[in-house]
Design a protein around this motif. Structure first.
Motif, short mmCIF file in Angstrom:
data_model
loop_
_atom_site.label_atom_id
_atom_site.label_comp_id
_atom_site.label_asym_id
_atom_site.label_seq_id
_atom_site.Cartn_x
_atom_site.Cartn_y
_atom_site.Cartn_z
N THR A 127 20.51 23.78 17.55
CA THR A 127 21.88 24.04 17.68
C THR A 127 22.16 24.04 19.33
N ALA A 128 21.40 24.57 20.13
CA ALA A 128 21.75 24.39 21.36
C ALA A 128 21.22 23.07 22.06
N PHE A 129 20.04 22.53 21.52
CA PHE A 129 19.90 20.93 21.71
C PHE A 129 21.11 20.13 21.35
N GLU A 130 21.55 20.20 20.15
CA GLU A 130 22.84 19.43 19.98
C GLU A 130 24.09 19.50 20.79
N LEU A 131 24.10 20.71 21.10
CA LEU A 131 25.67 21.08 21.71
C LEU A 131 25.39 20.49 23.22
N LEU A 133 23.55 18.20 24.24
CA LEU A 133 23.35 16.69 24.15
C LEU A 133 24.77 16.06 23.99
N LEU A 134 25.59 16.80 23.11
CA LEU A 134 27.01 16.31 22.86
C LEU A 134 27.63 16.48 24.11
N ARG A 135 27.65 17.39 24.84
CA ARG A 135 28.26 17.35 26.10
C ARG A 135 27.75 16.40 26.96
N LEU A 136 26.73 16.15 27.29
CA LEU A 136 25.98 15.17 28.23
C LEU A 136 26.48 13.87 27.88
N ALA A 137 26.61 13.43 26.56
CA ALA A 137 26.87 11.95 25.90
C ALA A 137 28.39 12.05 25.88
N PHE A 199 26.04 28.83 22.23
CA PHE A 199 25.21 27.81 22.58
C PHE A 199 25.76 26.96 23.48
N GLN A 200 27.32 26.69 23.12
CA GLN A 200 27.94 25.82 23.88
C GLN A 200 27.92 26.11 25.40
N ARG A 201 28.54 27.73 25.35
CA ARG A 201 28.51 28.04 26.78
C ARG A 201 27.21 28.34 27.53
N LEU A 202 26.09 28.70 26.94
CA LEU A 202 24.96 29.14 27.43
C LEU A 202 23.92 28.13 27.22
N GLY A 203 23.90 27.31 26.40
CA GLY A 203 22.75 26.06 26.28
C GLY A 203 21.51 26.96 25.69
#
Ligand SMILES: [Zn+2]
Length: 247
Positions: A127-131, A133-137, A199-203
């Motif tokens: 979940t942390a990986f996905e979030l 990645l979504l931010r970076l992309a 996870f979006q906040r903290l990765g």
């Protein structure tokens, strides 16, 4: 290394995410035969040093040679790791556009594969990986407040005050007042929403993850593959195998 396809008798077409040149697609002449130039490096879950040149009238670069930098061997030894690593590679590939600056995405994928190399996969990590990645992309979903009216799912306001939903089409969560018409939205309990927002906040911080309840994690896991599929307008091939891999 993202993907490769056999091409004719002896060649391979390869797609790679590179540190300095974005996504590179190229043809590796003789890759199926020439162990000297390509060894087995053109396989998934490898980090390679690539020598190539772009060709003026072709979308495919010409790959001269390829050398191992690192092979994620431990990943290839267990099915659960293969399934998870395949998913990381697929979503990174799908969310990367040609010509993007890929350095942050390259680092993120390499770090993700490194984590899987050394650790068991988990819902939290994924979940942390996905979030991230979504931010970076450039596809970060809105999770902190209702995408439409701005209401916050904080105690005393949203939590316990009706259910929230995640709407892929709206690109974020909707409060009870705003979610009535969205059939494709996924219902979210306050706890599941809290997990996604965390996870979006903290990765991903290794060893720093609070103990979330399994049912809430399962609920949160429904959301992001669906959102990614909505963004890329197709099914993710590796997503179907993830559910079985946690058993
Ligand atoms: Zn609202």
């Amino acid at each position: 290394m993202l993907r490769s396809w056999a091409y004719g008798e002896s060649d391979k077409i390869v797609s790679l995410l590179t540190r300095d040149f974005g996504k590179v697609r190229g043809i590796a002449k003789g890759a199926k035969r020439s162990r000297k130039r390509f060894l087995n490096v053109l396989e998934p879950f490898t980090l390679v040093q690539l020598r190539f040149h772009e060709r003026p009238n072709s979308p495919l670069a010409f790959i001269h040679a390829c050398d191992w930098v690192y092979v994620f061997r431990a990943i290839t030894r267990t099915l659960a790791k293969i399934v998870h690593a395949s998913y990381l590679v697929e979503i990174t590939d799908e969310l990367t556009r040609d010509g993007d600056d890929c350095l942050p995405l390259f680092d993120h994928l390499r770090d993700g594969l490194r984590f899987l190399e050394e650790n068991a996969p988990s819902s939290e990590f994924l979940t942390a990986f996905e979030l991230t990645l979504l931010r970076l992309a450039g596809y970060q979903p809105t999770l902190e407040h209702c995408q439409r009216c701005g209401a916050k799912p904080s105690p005393g306001h949203g939590q316990g005050n009706g259910r929230w939903e995640f709407s892929p089409r709206d690109g974020g969560v909707l409060c009870r007042n705003c979610n009535g018409l969205r059939r494709e939205a996924v219902p979210l309990s306050p706890e599941a929403l809290g997990i996604l927002a965390h996870f979006q906040r903290l990765g991903w911080e290794d060893g720093e993850t609070p103990a979330f309840s399994r049912p809430a994690l399962r609920e949160a896991r429904q959301v992001l593959p669906l959102f990614i599929q909505y963004q890329i307008s197709k099914k993710l091939k590796s997503a179907a195998f993830l559910d079985g891999a946690f058993q």
